[in-house]
Design a protein around this motif. Structure first.
Motif, PDB file in Angstrom:
ATOM      1  N   PRO A 102      -1.680  36.005   4.023  1.00  0.00           N
ATOM      2  CA  PRO A 102      -2.456  35.041   4.815  1.00  0.00           C
ATOM      3  C   PRO A 102      -1.755  34.705   6.122  1.00  0.00           C
ATOM      4  N   PRO A 103      -2.384  34.998   7.244  1.00  0.00           N
ATOM      5  CA  PRO A 103      -1.693  34.910   8.514  1.00  0.00           C
ATOM      6  C   PRO A 103      -1.851  33.605   9.256  1.00  0.00           C
ATOM      7  N   SER A 104      -2.924  32.874   9.009  1.00  0.00           N
ATOM      8  CA  SER A 104      -3.163  31.671   9.793  1.00  0.00           C
ATOM      9  C   SER A 104      -4.172  30.810   9.054  1.00  0.00           C
ATOM     10  N   SER A 105      -4.566  29.721   9.673  1.00  0.00           N
ATOM     11  CA  SER A 105      -5.518  28.809   9.047  1.00  0.00           C
ATOM     12  C   SER A 105      -6.870  28.859   9.723  1.00  0.00           C
ATOM     13  N   ASN A 106      -7.201  29.972  10.355  1.00  0.00           N
ATOM     14  CA  ASN A 106      -8.452  30.066  11.102  1.00  0.00           C
ATOM     15  C   ASN A 106      -9.617  30.308  10.163  1.00  0.00           C
ATOM     16  N   GLU A 107     -10.015  29.240   9.480  1.00  0.00           N
ATOM     17  CA  GLU A 107     -11.115  29.350   8.532  1.00  0.00           C
ATOM     18  C   GLU A 107     -12.440  29.611   9.222  1.00  0.00           C
TER      19      GLU A 107
END
Length: 607
Positions: free
Chosen positions: A520-525
């Motif tokens: 998981p690379p980021s929180s860009n949901e």
């Protein structure tokens, strides 16, 4: 409160950047299916003009305990899902880990920097942050003689092991922002630790703390393979098997009711005094009305995580037991570009912009929120020094929204729902179990119906359904924001004095490991990406100059206010509300909602 905090933080060089976890109460999300545009690398930046450390270092001094012993009970409406600070995904998780995991430095109630494991606040001014050729070295001086709960010493080796653990590719679900920039940690088993960064990382100060990973004990985390860490380290089923450093360590967990903490015998090696309490209990109720009723019944001493939406129900609470403070907390609608594109093809951007334009936020503020909140224009709290009063993302205009869909060929049927090519325009709207959120998305569904969009309202438990982490819940969990199982989601965001903290929410990513899409690379949901925004965030992450930061943040907010935005619609800013028994002492409110128990080591209670 706004003015005081603005004067505190205005002009502060990013040598004091914090990383308190701005997150959107959701853990990192998966990479998009298509390879995203890589974020440009920021050019090396010269060291800024130093800011006097005394301006931003905490002067907090606790009231000495007049009484020791007894049991203090704090309460939440959300349940807890983890005791591992690297996997927290909601306020309740942060509150559960705070008593057991000190930070190197944390933020006090005035958002000033309070050394905890560290004896210093490293800055350019005091020579403990050195910038050279676009790289930086940070020296942390640990307090001498500190011990883990099992008696082993706390040293630089623990910091080094934590970095290695966080960045291990098999440790799925851990946010690597900032950690991936670390090239080495020197200091070994000593207490003078030098962290070397391959590039400037403005959020270094609270990197080992709330919203990230605390410093973890090397001798404990190395007993479990990183691939099993999410299920075998600091487990709720066996809390006693963990090794901690806070004044209170979890001894017993009832997943549906409470956590019981007992005193850490080595607390004094960190805080200079033994635990004041015989026992600390964290009780959770499932919803806020039940928690408030529990306070009325004297079932506990401190109610946490209440907000403006709860205030109309608190008129009977004595004023000396009711605390209200501006929060670093706002709410927004998040639009899942990836899933909407899968459903509606190239029309997805037009559909999102139409839904945004048909959303009457003022009606939400007047209706479900009862006029108790202020309109938000971005993800930033007005208390932050890099805040910009940007134009609204969209202005409510139903006729314009209808025209957008008309032009795209989406026409209303006999039931009023628009369709094209035999496919109806229908979206799933998700949120957590708070009455104001359920009422808000119900109102949104009504507004979208007027536009010709059928909204399916779904209210799910915050944990594990909505905010369950990447490796914690099945990939098909309905309404889970990390896995992207929603069309529109409503939830909150906690701002941070670290301007880089919202970077994971907006960048195309992945951050830290572009060659490992399974990590998981980021929180860009939202799966909403913009090369221009990537470039602005790269500048913010790569500078220690406040002027450059403010200019780049302005670009981010300009994009958010433009027609490019198909991901994020800010709604309103919150206040924090707490209920406190007169018997409890040394409670200090914190604008960061998840940091209510930031100084639990100093709490004491009258008989």
């Amino acid at each position: 409160m706004h003015r005081r905090l603005l004067s505190l933080l205005a002009g502060a060089a990013l040598i004091f950047g914090a990383c308190q976890g701005a997150s959107s109460t959701a853990a990192p999300t998966a990479a998009p299916t298509a390879a995203p545009t890589a974020a440009p690398t920021a050019a090396p930046t010269a060291a800024p003009t130093p800011v006097p450390a005394s301006d931003l270092v905490s002067k907090y001094v606790a009231e000495p305990a007049a009484k020791t012993g007894g049991t203090l009970v704090m309460a939440e409406w959300q349940t807890v899902t983890t005791l591992n600070p690297a996997y927290i995904s909601a306020n309740a998780d942060s509150e559960a880990t705070n008593p057991a995991f000190p930070n190197l430095v944390k933020l006090d109630g005035d958002l000033k920097y309070y050394p905890e494991l560290a004896s210093n606040v490293p800055t350019v001014e005091n020579g403990e942050v050195v910038v050279s050729g676009g790289k930086m070295d940070v020296t942390w001086k640990l307090k001498p003689g500190m011990k883990w709960s099992d008696g082993k010493p706390i040293t630089c080796a623990d910091i080094e092991a934590t970095v290695k653990w966080v960045t291990d590719k098999e440790n799925v679900g851990v946010q690597t922002v900032g950690f991936a920039d670390i090239t080495a940690v020197d200091g070994g088993t000593g207490t003078d630790c030098v962290i070397h960064y391959g590039q400037i990382y403005a959020g270094y100060l609270l990197q080992f703390g709330l919203g990230s990973s605390a410093v973890l004990p090397k001798h404990y985390i190395e007993t479990v393979p990183p691939k099993d860490a999410a299920t075998k380290l600091y487990t709720l089923k066996d809390p006693k098997s963990g090794v901690y450093a806070g004044c209170y360590i979890p001894a017993e967990v009832d997943p549906a009711a409470q956590i019981t903490y007992l005193p850490n015998p080595n607390c004094a090696t960190i805080y200079g005094h033994p635990p004041y309490l015989d026992k600390l209990i964290f009780k959770y109720y499932g919803d806020s009305p039940a928690m408030v009723q529990g306070f009325r019944a004297n079932e506990f001493d401190l109610a946490m995580d209440l907000s403006d939406a709860d205030r109309p129900t608190l008129t009977d609470i004595p004023q000396d037991q009711l605390f209200v403070q501006d929060a670093l907390f706002s709410e927004a609608f998040f639009y899942n570009n990836k899933r909407l594109k899968e459903k509606y093809g190239d029309d997805y951007k037009t559909i999102i912009r139409a839904m945004m334009t048909a959303t009457d936020v003022d009606s939400i503020i007047k209706g479900p929120m009862g006029g108790t909140v202020t309109r938000a224009t971005s993800f930033l709290s007005p208390m932050l020094w890099f805040y910009k009063d940007a134009p609204l993302t969209t202005t409510f205009d139903l006729a314009k929204a209808q025209a957008l869909l008309d032009a795209a060929g989406w026409t209303p049927g006999a039931d009023g729902v628009r369709a094209k090519g035999g496919k109806k325009l229908q979206v799933e709207i998700c949120t957590t179990k708070r009455p104001y959120r359920e009422n808000t998305i119900t109102l949104l569904a009504s507004q979208l119906k007027t536009l010709g969009v059928l909204g399916e309202v779904k209210v799910k438990p915050a944990q594990p359904d909505v905010f369950g982490s990447w490796g914690e819940v099945p990939a098909d969990t309905d309404c889970n924001v990390q896995h992207g199982n929603f069309d529109i989601a409503m939830h909150g965001n906690t701002s941070s004095p670290d301007p880089t903290s919202f970077r994971p929410l907006f960048v195309s990513g992945p951050i830290g490991d572009p060659d490992d899409p399974a990590h998981p690379p980021s929180s860009n949901e939202m799966r909403w990406f913009s090369p221009e925004m990537d470039a602005a965030w790269a500048t913010i992450a790569g500078t220690l100059d406040p002027k450059t930061t403010k200019e780049a943040m302005g670009k981010v907010l300009d994009i958010l206010s433009s027609e490019q935005n198909t991901g994020y619609l800010p709604l309103f800013n919150h206040v924090n509300v707490w209920l406190k028994s007169p018997k409890m002492h040394n409670f200090v409110p914190n604008p960061a909602q998840a940091a209510t128990d930031w100084n639990s080591e100093d709490w004491w209670i009258e008989p």
